[in-house]
Motif scaffolding. Structure first.
Motif, PDB file in Angstrom:
ATOM      1  N   SER A 171    -108.439  24.282  -9.105  1.00  0.00           N
ATOM      2  CA  SER A 171    -107.720  24.860  -7.580  1.00  0.00           C
ATOM      3  C   SER A 171    -108.514  24.075  -6.434  1.00  0.00           C
ATOM      4  CB  SER A 171    -108.274  26.551  -7.775  1.00  0.00           C
ATOM      5  OG  SER A 171    -109.272  26.962  -7.758  1.00  0.00           O
ATOM      6  N   ASP A 172    -109.436  23.735  -6.340  1.00  0.00           N
ATOM      7  CA  ASP A 172    -110.709  23.538  -5.813  1.00  0.00           C
ATOM      8  C   ASP A 172    -109.652  21.865  -4.709  1.00  0.00           C
ATOM      9  OD1 ASP A 172    -111.568  22.159  -7.557  1.00  0.00           O
ATOM     10  OD2 ASP A 172    -113.349  21.940  -7.061  1.00  0.00           O
ATOM     11  N   ARG A 173    -109.054  21.345  -6.439  1.00  0.00           N
ATOM     12  CA  ARG A 173    -108.355  20.230  -5.729  1.00  0.00           C
ATOM     13  C   ARG A 173    -107.617  19.214  -5.151  1.00  0.00           C
ATOM     14  NH1 ARG A 173    -109.751  16.136 -11.055  1.00  0.00           N
ATOM     15  NH2 ARG A 173    -108.027  15.125 -10.247  1.00  0.00           N
ATOM     16  N   SER A 174    -106.685  18.705  -4.296  1.00  0.00           N
ATOM     17  CA  SER A 174    -105.484  18.900  -3.897  1.00  0.00           C
ATOM     18  C   SER A 174    -104.522  17.161  -4.275  1.00  0.00           C
ATOM     19  CB  SER A 174    -104.980  18.792  -2.624  1.00  0.00           C
ATOM     20  OG  SER A 174    -104.093  18.320  -1.894  1.00  0.00           O
ATOM     21  N   CYS A 175    -103.620  17.857  -6.028  1.00  0.00           N
ATOM     22  CA  CYS A 175    -103.093  16.936  -6.437  1.00  0.00           C
ATOM     23  C   CYS A 175    -101.627  15.479  -6.223  1.00  0.00           C
ATOM     24  CB  CYS A 175    -102.932  16.969  -8.032  1.00  0.00           C
ATOM     25  SG  CYS A 175    -105.105  16.820  -8.786  1.00  0.00           S
ATOM     26  N   ARG A 176    -101.251  15.000  -6.663  1.00  0.00           N
ATOM     27  CA  ARG A 176     -99.719  14.798  -6.529  1.00  0.00           C
ATOM     28  C   ARG A 176     -99.313  14.512  -7.680  1.00  0.00           C
ATOM     29  NH1 ARG A 176     -97.986  11.186  -1.136  1.00  0.00           N
ATOM     30  NH2 ARG A 176     -95.910  11.697  -1.795  1.00  0.00           N
ATOM     31  N   PHE A 177     -98.727  14.403  -8.334  1.00  0.00           N
ATOM     32  CA  PHE A 177     -97.224  13.708  -9.836  1.00  0.00           C
ATOM     33  C   PHE A 177     -97.218  12.835  -9.614  1.00  0.00           C
ATOM     34  CE2 PHE A 177     -94.451  17.947  -8.963  1.00  0.00           C
ATOM     35  CZ  PHE A 177     -94.929  18.059 -10.114  1.00  0.00           C
ATOM     36  N   SER A 178     -97.560  12.084  -8.089  1.00  0.00           N
ATOM     37  CA  SER A 178     -98.180  11.016  -8.531  1.00  0.00           C
ATOM     38  C   SER A 178     -99.689   9.459  -8.600  1.00  0.00           C
ATOM     39  CB  SER A 178     -97.837   9.918  -7.109  1.00  0.00           C
ATOM     40  OG  SER A 178     -98.051  10.353  -5.834  1.00  0.00           O
ATOM     41  N   ASP A 179    -100.134  10.554  -8.899  1.00  0.00           N
ATOM     42  CA  ASP A 179    -101.664  11.308  -9.671  1.00  0.00           C
ATOM     43  C   ASP A 179    -102.352  10.596 -10.489  1.00  0.00           C
ATOM     44  OD1 ASP A 179    -102.602  10.865  -6.429  1.00  0.00           O
ATOM     45  OD2 ASP A 179    -102.957  13.318  -6.489  1.00  0.00           O
ATOM     46  N   PHE A 180    -100.937  10.937 -11.546  1.00  0.00           N
ATOM     47  CA  PHE A 180    -100.773  10.520 -12.757  1.00  0.00           C
ATOM     48  C   PHE A 180     -99.820   9.285 -13.319  1.00  0.00           C
ATOM     49  CE2 PHE A 180    -100.836  14.621 -11.789  1.00  0.00           C
ATOM     50  CZ  PHE A 180    -102.332  15.734 -12.239  1.00  0.00           C
ATOM     51  N   ALA A 181    -101.205   9.127 -14.235  1.00  0.00           N
ATOM     52  CA  ALA A 181     -99.269   7.961 -15.085  1.00  0.00           C
ATOM     53  C   ALA A 181    -100.027   8.421 -17.308  1.00  0.00           C
ATOM     54  CB  ALA A 181    -100.418   6.850 -14.859  1.00  0.00           C
ATOM     55  N   VAL A 182     -98.740   8.100 -17.557  1.00  0.00           N
ATOM     56  CA  VAL A 182     -98.787   8.042 -18.739  1.00  0.00           C
ATOM     57  C   VAL A 182     -98.776   6.806 -19.851  1.00  0.00           C
ATOM     58  CG1 VAL A 182     -98.469   9.320 -20.990  1.00  0.00           C
ATOM     59  CG2 VAL A 182     -98.447  10.305 -18.448  1.00  0.00           C
ATOM     60  N   ILE A 183     -99.720   6.202 -20.493  1.00  0.00           N
ATOM     61  CA  ILE A 183     -99.475   5.166 -20.227  1.00  0.00           C
ATOM     62  C   ILE A 183     -99.804   4.996 -22.664  1.00  0.00           C
ATOM     63  CG2 ILE A 183    -100.914   2.571 -20.962  1.00  0.00           C
ATOM     64  CD1 ILE A 183    -102.287   3.348 -17.961  1.00  0.00           C
ATOM     65  N   PHE A 184     -98.631   3.730 -23.045  1.00  0.00           N
ATOM     66  CA  PHE A 184     -98.325   3.634 -24.645  1.00  0.00           C
ATOM     67  C   PHE A 184     -98.532   2.391 -25.014  1.00  0.00           C
ATOM     68  CE2 PHE A 184     -95.612   6.176 -22.096  1.00  0.00           C
ATOM     69  CZ  PHE A 184     -93.912   4.790 -22.236  1.00  0.00           C
ATOM     70  N   ARG A 185     -98.737   2.260 -26.131  1.00  0.00           N
ATOM     71  CA  ARG A 185     -98.982   0.797 -26.705  1.00  0.00           C
ATOM     72  C   ARG A 185     -97.431   0.315 -26.815  1.00  0.00           C
ATOM     73  NH1 ARG A 185     -97.795  -3.868 -27.566  1.00  0.00           N
ATOM     74  NH2 ARG A 185     -99.497  -5.077 -28.927  1.00  0.00           N
TER      75      ARG A 185
END
Length: 533
Positions: free
Chosen positions: A335-349
């Motif tokens: 709750s103390d962090r401010s995130c955006r969806f663009s902060d996340f990446a899902v990587i696969f082979r």
């Protein structure tokens, strides 16, 4: 001069101000490679080099556009006249400069359509033939008896239609430089050559560079042997390893200060890549704090893996969905962090892993962009990229705008449709992730067979597979998750898999191991949740 060097560390300053002659810049991930290239261009201009005499080439239109925008921001109007583009765009420019008739450019889909007609075969057979022909051109090899008749028919069809394919952009332009007068024109025009991602050049591109740089040897090769991941398309790591042999008396400068990742992520990545022998040794120095431990999560299957990714993202975003409500596992408080969806990446082979992830994101309502999927990417991003490419062609009379669409659109590749402005989670393969960075990265499918990838392959280059995993790991700035499934449905069957052997190469003290229950909950599957946007 002083303002050009402001904010650069010692190694970056040496790279920027290196004089005439060959220069080799070993640039590890997150070490300010693009920044260094831009400041080197600025320094050359300050030294009196005309902007038209500078050539900077890279591998994707996305990277070229970013470099061009950053150069204009740093240098101003003179940067408009610096050629900053891909190898293929350079090849196209050389070809158009030396012909008066119209040119039609065939992309991969056009090639498959043409070959399907010539073969009277299936789309799959045509695709396989396209790949074989591409390898012949990129590797500068001779067609064998089995493919030669089709190869000749294909090339004849291109000639009849005043067309060339992507690979011809390199081969044909290099062929024209075998003419001494034409070669001299471009050697005098491009006095200084900067090559980004030098470790990824293939034999055809190497030949083109050699012809351009002949005489002055004012070539600056920027790259990292630990990030050479394109052998399948002809890239040869030996080109970078042998740079100092090919260009005697080359200055070598190593950028080692990493401004991207936490200390733990860097230490883990370094421990992994040290197991490779074919590399230029270097040790990255973190400028950020130690950070959180890497999370290695062991799950029952690919659906549990996808749910785990969604749950971790939702927890950090502060949202609650069906997925969170049906899970019993506790979640940490962010709750103390401010995130955006663009902060996340899902990587696969492999692309085959994307389907279950897409289903999970659709059900959760989390916005996402799947890079590499046909038709992905926003229209605005496509239009911006076409405008960028059009500035190089400038309504050239020899550039065809036939019924299939502009010249410029044919130069676009799937990697060009990553939209950094979209507030969405990014889903992509490890190869597509090259050159990008995100605060939080999930690498899924960390199982032997996928990482390293040995399915359906007779010959596996474990060092290249390790480099690919290294690239995936070093995309992460703050948090890194390595997820594995005990069983996975792949290629039409349910497989029982072991955790990737690469995970064992990461020191235990850097990793928090988490094993999720294999029990299947009997709750009703949630209805699809409405999207947030």
């Amino acid at each position: 001069m002083k303002d050009i060097l402001n904010g650069l560390n010692d190694a970056q300053q040496r790279a920027v101000t290196a004089g005439d002659g060959p220069v080799m810049i070993v640039a590890g991930p997150g070490t300010g490679k693009t920044l260094t290239i831009m400041h080197r261009i600025a320094w050359l201009l300050r030294e009196g080099v005309r902007p038209e005499q500078i050539l900077a080439v890279t591998f994707t239109n996305r990277a070229a556009r970013e470099m061009k925008e950053r150069a204009i921001s740093l240098i101003g109007e003179p940067a408009e006249k610096v050629f900053i583009g891909t190898f293929h765009l350079l090849g196209l420019r050389i070809i158009l400069d030396n012909r008066s008739e119209k040119l039609v450019l065939y992309n991969r889909d056009d090639q498959i359509t043409l070959l399907k007609t010539l073969m009277n075969g299936s789309a799959r057979e045509a695709q396989q033939a396209t790949e074989r022909i591409s390898r012949i051109k990129n590797f500068l090899t001779v067609a064998d008896a089995g493919i030669q008749p089709l190869y000749d028919s294909y090339q004849s069809a291109l000639v009849r239609q005043n067309a060339c394919d992507f690979d011809d952009l390199i081969c044909t332009s290099a062929n024209s430089l075998e003419n001494t007068d034409i070669a001299r024109t471009y050697q005098e025009r491009f006095k200084y050559i900067i090559v980004d991602e030098y470790q990824d050049i293939n034999p055809a591109q190497y030949r083109l560079l050699s012809l351009l740089a002949k005489g002055t040897d004012n070539i600056c090769g920027v790259g990292d042997s630990d990030q050479a991941i394109y052998a399948f398309r002809g890239a040869n790591i030996e080109n970078f390893l042998n740079f100092e042999r090919d260009f005697p008396n080359a200055a070598r400068i190593t950028l080692s200060e990493n401004y991207r990742s936490t200390g733990i992520i860097l230490k883990a990545a370094d421990a992994l890549i040290r197991n490779n022998r074919r590399r230029i040794p270097k040790e990255l120095t973190p400028t950020r704090d130690r950070g959180a431990a890497i999370s290695a999560i062991d799950l029952a299957n690919e659906k549990a893996e996808a749910r785990s990714v969604v749950r971790e993202i939702e927890t950090r975003m502060g949202g609650t969905s069906h997925y969170q409500m049906i899970q019993n596992e506790g979640c940490r408080d962010f709750s103390d962090r401010s995130c955006r969806f663009s902060d996340f990446a899902v990587i696969f082979r492999t692309n085959a892993q994307a389907r279950v992830l897409v289903d999970a994101f659709v059900a959760s309502g989390i916005p996402f962009q799947l890079i590499g999927r046909k038709g992905s990417g926003g229209m605005k991003e496509r239009e911006d990229m076409i405008a960028f490419l059009r500035s190089f062609l400038q309504e050239d009379e020899a550039a065809s705008t036939d019924s299939r669409g502009p010249q410029e659109a044919k130069l676009l590749t799937p990697a060009d449709f990553f939209d950094p402005r979209a507030d969405a989670v990014t889903l992509m393969t490890m190869h597509m992730a090259k050159g990008l960075e995100f605060p939080v990265v999930f690498i899924t499918g960390c199982e032997d067979g996928l990482v390293p990838y040995t399915f359906l392959k007779d010959d596996v280059d474990l060092e290249e597979e390790r480099r690919l995993f290294y690239v995936g790991m070093t995309r992460a700035k703050e948090e890194l998750f390595l997820l594995s499934a005990r069983t996975r449905f792949l290629y039409g069957q349910r497989l029982k898999l072991d955790r990737s052997s690469f995970l064992q190469e990461i020191p235990e003290e850097l990793v928090e191991h988490i094993s999720m229950s294999s029990k299947v909950k009997k709750q009703k599957e949630p209805d699809q949740q409405l999207g947030l946007f």
